[in-house]
Design a protein around this motif. Structure first.
Motif, PDB file in Angstrom:
ATOM      1  N   LEU A 132       0.821  -1.205   0.000  1.00 33.44           N
ATOM      2  CA  LEU A 132       0.000   0.000   0.000  1.00 33.44           C
ATOM      3  C   LEU A 132       0.858   1.259   0.000  1.00 33.44           C
ATOM      4  O   LEU A 132       1.934   1.294   0.600  1.00 33.44           O
ATOM      5  CB  LEU A 132      -0.921   0.019   1.228  1.00 33.44           C
ATOM      6  CG  LEU A 132      -1.961  -1.095   1.320  1.00 33.44           C
ATOM      7  CD1 LEU A 132      -2.736  -0.983   2.630  1.00 33.44           C
ATOM      8  CD2 LEU A 132      -2.919  -1.065   0.137  1.00 33.44           C
ATOM      9  N   SER A 133       0.348   2.277  -0.638  1.00 30.78           N
ATOM     10  CA  SER A 133       0.965   3.598  -0.587  1.00 30.78           C
ATOM     11  C   SER A 133      -0.096   4.618  -0.213  1.00 30.78           C
ATOM     12  O   SER A 133      -1.281   4.440  -0.519  1.00 30.78           O
ATOM     13  CB  SER A 133       1.594   3.965  -1.934  1.00 30.78           C
ATOM     14  OG  SER A 133       0.606   4.027  -2.942  1.00 30.78           O
ATOM     15  N   HIS A 134       0.323   5.678   0.476  1.00 37.19           N
ATOM     16  CA  HIS A 134      -0.585   6.753   0.871  1.00 37.19           C
ATOM     17  C   HIS A 134      -0.109   8.024   0.177  1.00 37.19           C
ATOM     18  O   HIS A 134       0.957   8.562   0.486  1.00 37.19           O
ATOM     19  CB  HIS A 134      -0.575   6.930   2.386  1.00 37.19           C
ATOM     20  CG  HIS A 134      -0.895   5.678   3.142  1.00 37.19           C
ATOM     21  ND1 HIS A 134      -2.176   5.191   3.270  1.00 37.19           N
ATOM     22  CD2 HIS A 134      -0.101   4.801   3.803  1.00 37.19           C
ATOM     23  CE1 HIS A 134      -2.157   4.073   3.979  1.00 37.19           C
ATOM     24  NE2 HIS A 134      -0.913   3.814   4.313  1.00 37.19           N
ATOM     25  N   ASP A 135      -0.904   8.502  -0.754  1.00 33.86           N
ATOM     26  CA  ASP A 135      -0.505   9.644  -1.566  1.00 33.86           C
ATOM     27  C   ASP A 135      -1.585  10.717  -1.566  1.00 33.86           C
ATOM     28  O   ASP A 135      -2.772  10.437  -1.332  1.00 33.86           O
ATOM     29  CB  ASP A 135      -0.256   9.217  -3.020  1.00 33.86           C
ATOM     30  CG  ASP A 135       0.755   8.090  -3.116  1.00 33.86           C
ATOM     31  OD1 ASP A 135       1.884   8.280  -2.647  1.00 33.86           O
ATOM     32  OD2 ASP A 135       0.401   7.026  -3.654  1.00 33.86           O
ATOM     33  N   PRO A 157      -6.315  12.719   0.079  1.00 35.13           N
ATOM     34  CA  PRO A 157      -5.440  11.580   0.375  1.00 35.13           C
ATOM     35  C   PRO A 157      -6.056  10.259  -0.091  1.00 35.13           C
ATOM     36  O   PRO A 157      -7.229   9.985   0.200  1.00 35.13           O
ATOM     37  CB  PRO A 157      -5.314  11.620   1.908  1.00 35.13           C
ATOM     38  CG  PRO A 157      -6.541  12.328   2.383  1.00 35.13           C
ATOM     39  CD  PRO A 157      -6.918  13.291   1.297  1.00 35.13           C
ATOM     40  N   THR A 167      -5.362   5.978  -0.458  1.00 31.19           N
ATOM     41  CA  THR A 167      -4.589   4.766  -0.201  1.00 31.19           C
ATOM     42  C   THR A 167      -4.771   3.837  -1.396  1.00 31.19           C
ATOM     43  O   THR A 167      -5.899   3.636  -1.857  1.00 31.19           O
ATOM     44  CB  THR A 167      -5.070   4.080   1.085  1.00 31.19           C
ATOM     45  OG1 THR A 167      -4.868   4.952   2.196  1.00 31.19           O
ATOM     46  CG2 THR A 167      -4.307   2.780   1.326  1.00 31.19           C
ATOM     47  N   SER A 168      -3.673   3.282  -1.911  1.00 34.36           N
ATOM     48  CA  SER A 168      -3.801   2.489  -3.124  1.00 34.36           C
ATOM     49  C   SER A 168      -2.720   1.425  -3.235  1.00 34.36           C
ATOM     50  O   SER A 168      -1.699   1.470  -2.546  1.00 34.36           O
ATOM     51  CB  SER A 168      -3.725   3.407  -4.353  1.00 34.36           C
ATOM     52  OG  SER A 168      -2.460   4.030  -4.431  1.00 34.36           O
ATOM     53  N   SER A 169      -2.980   0.475  -4.115  1.00 33.62           N
ATOM     54  CA  SER A 169      -1.984  -0.494  -4.564  1.00 33.62           C
ATOM     55  C   SER A 169      -2.033  -0.480  -6.086  1.00 33.62           C
ATOM     56  O   SER A 169      -2.724   0.334  -6.684  1.00 33.62           O
ATOM     57  CB  SER A 169      -2.290  -1.898  -4.021  1.00 33.62           C
ATOM     58  OG  SER A 169      -3.398  -2.467  -4.708  1.00 33.62           O
ATOM     59  N   GLU A 201      -8.476   3.123  -2.326  1.00 31.01           N
ATOM     60  CA  GLU A 201      -9.405   3.205  -1.198  1.00 31.01           C
ATOM     61  C   GLU A 201      -9.750   4.655  -0.892  1.00 31.01           C
ATOM     62  O   GLU A 201      -8.898   5.537  -0.970  1.00 31.01           O
ATOM     63  CB  GLU A 201      -8.789   2.573   0.056  1.00 31.01           C
ATOM     64  CG  GLU A 201      -8.366   1.129  -0.111  1.00 31.01           C
ATOM     65  CD  GLU A 201      -7.650   0.598   1.127  1.00 31.01           C
ATOM     66  OE1 GLU A 201      -7.951   1.058   2.245  1.00 31.01           O
ATOM     67  OE2 GLU A 201      -6.776  -0.267   0.965  1.00 31.01           O
ATOM     68  N   GLN A 207      -1.646   9.498  11.150  1.00 25.65           N
ATOM     69  CA  GLN A 207      -2.789   9.940  10.349  1.00 25.65           C
ATOM     70  C   GLN A 207      -2.451  11.172   9.512  1.00 25.65           C
ATOM     71  O   GLN A 207      -2.835  11.279   8.356  1.00 25.65           O
ATOM     72  CB  GLN A 207      -3.988  10.237  11.264  1.00 25.65           C
ATOM     73  CG  GLN A 207      -4.612   9.018  11.903  1.00 25.65           C
ATOM     74  CD  GLN A 207      -5.146   8.025  10.883  1.00 25.65           C
ATOM     75  OE1 GLN A 207      -5.760   8.397   9.885  1.00 25.65           O
ATOM     76  NE2 GLN A 207      -4.905   6.754  11.121  1.00 25.65           N
ATOM     77  N   LYS A 224      -0.597  10.680   6.209  1.00 20.27           N
ATOM     78  CA  LYS A 224      -1.372  10.204   5.062  1.00 20.27           C
ATOM     79  C   LYS A 224      -1.973  11.358   4.250  1.00 20.27           C
ATOM     80  O   LYS A 224      -2.391  11.153   3.112  1.00 20.27           O
ATOM     81  CB  LYS A 224      -2.513   9.290   5.541  1.00 20.27           C
ATOM     82  CG  LYS A 224      -2.041   8.012   6.212  1.00 20.27           C
ATOM     83  CD  LYS A 224      -3.236   7.205   6.711  1.00 20.27           C
ATOM     84  CE  LYS A 224      -2.793   5.937   7.437  1.00 20.27           C
ATOM     85  NZ  LYS A 224      -3.942   5.152   7.938  1.00 20.27           N
TER      86      LYS A 224
END
Length: 306
Positions: free
Chosen positions: A15-18, A35, A37-39, A44, A251, A254
């Motif tokens: 996972l990465s938080h961008d 923000p 969250t993704s792969s 998400e 938090q 993110k």
């Protein structure tokens, strides 16, 4: 996440938080930052906590449609799937226009964009939306299963956890496994070795998530007053100050640009060394929030946030 791993194997665990920037056209062009969250296979989004969820959804679907619009000359069946998954959280608590947008996405982009909609109660999901999904009800784990998980975690962390105290945490969590695990972490930070009479904080993680969302949405001094009350409640409920600070930083990380992360790490370390115990830590926690707000306002002055 287990469902995604079954489809895509372990790729969804990376996972990465961008921060994603989306341009919207209303009365005038505005750029928003959300923000995500993704792969490599999914993205998400919490459509309840994110105030710009509507525009983020439109932007993500546009991004997916662009990515999968071009048919490759050589088959890529061995390299990636021909669709991407959007995982949307707290849909039952989101505004109705979000649900109407979900229906629109399914009707128009279901071939390249698959949706997983998460909610606590599907009674609040509109029927035209619910009819387009396969509904999967997941029962809450019984108390003895939560106890087993807590004891397993304690063994891995080399923590002495009695069956009685594990049962106490599991019972108080009311079949919420996430809250039980967070309660164990809070108890460990507050008092260890455990005492059978010590308080068991519950729901503190949700408060920190709310606080971080408020800070990022409105980093003003007027907002600081309401945040102060929530921090005070956490301390009164025996959540350790260092745990509050660490989770708050997690938090905030993110939701900020990469250029700010180093500075946030610095101030985390600075205040972590200076936090007094118990409720007397409120002033230092408030100082940290004020410091971050100041930094965040300066970084945001060059871009427009709605």
């Amino acid at each position: 996440m287990a469902f995604l791993r079954e489809i895509f194997s372990d790729a969804t665990s990376n996972l990465s938080h961008d921060l994603r920037n989306f341009s919207i056209q209303e009365r005038r062009p505005v750029k928003i930052t959300v923000p995500i969250t993704s792969s490599s296979h999914h993205m998400e989004l919490n459509v309840n906590l994110e105030p710009n969820a509507k525009y983020a959804l439109m932007g993500l679907v546009k991004e997916i449609s662009t990515e999968y619009a071009i048919t490759p000359e050589v088959s890529n069946i061995n390299f990636k799937s021909d669709y991407k998954v959007l995982v949307l959280y707290e849909v039952d608590k989101a505004a109705d226009n979000i649900q109407h947008m979900i229906k629109w996405i399914i009707d128009r982009y279901s071939d390249i964009c698959k949706l997983i909609v998460c909610c606590e109660d599907d009674a609040d999901i509109l029927e035209p939306v619910k009819n387009r999904f396969k509904v999967i009800n997941i029962d809450a784990p019984p108390t003895h299963e939560i106890m087993d998980v807590l004891i397993q975690i304690a063994k891995q962390e080399e923590i002495d956890l009695s069956m009685n105290f594990a049962a106490k945490i599991a019972t108080k969590s009311k079949q919420n496994l996430r809250k039980a695990i967070m309660a164990l972490e809070a108890c460990r930070a507050h008092n260890y070795p455990f005492s059978e009479e010590q308080p068991i904080p519950l729901g503190w993680e949700e408060i920190i998530i709310e606080v971080s969302a408020e800070i990022l949405a409105d980093p003003s001094y007027s907002r600081l007053f309401s945040i102060r009350g929530k921090l005070q409640k956490l301390l009164v409920d025996f959540v350790h100050p260092k745990l509050i600070l660490r989770k708050l930083v997690e938090q905030l990380l993110k939701g900020i640009e990469s250029s700010l992360k180093r500075e946030l790490f610095y101030w985390h370390a600075y205040y972590d060394k200076r936090l007094p115990p118990g409720t007397t830590a409120l002033l230092k926690l408030e100082e940290f929030v004020a410091k971050f707000m100041s930094i965040y306002r300066k970084s945001s002055s060059g871009r427009q946030i709605v």
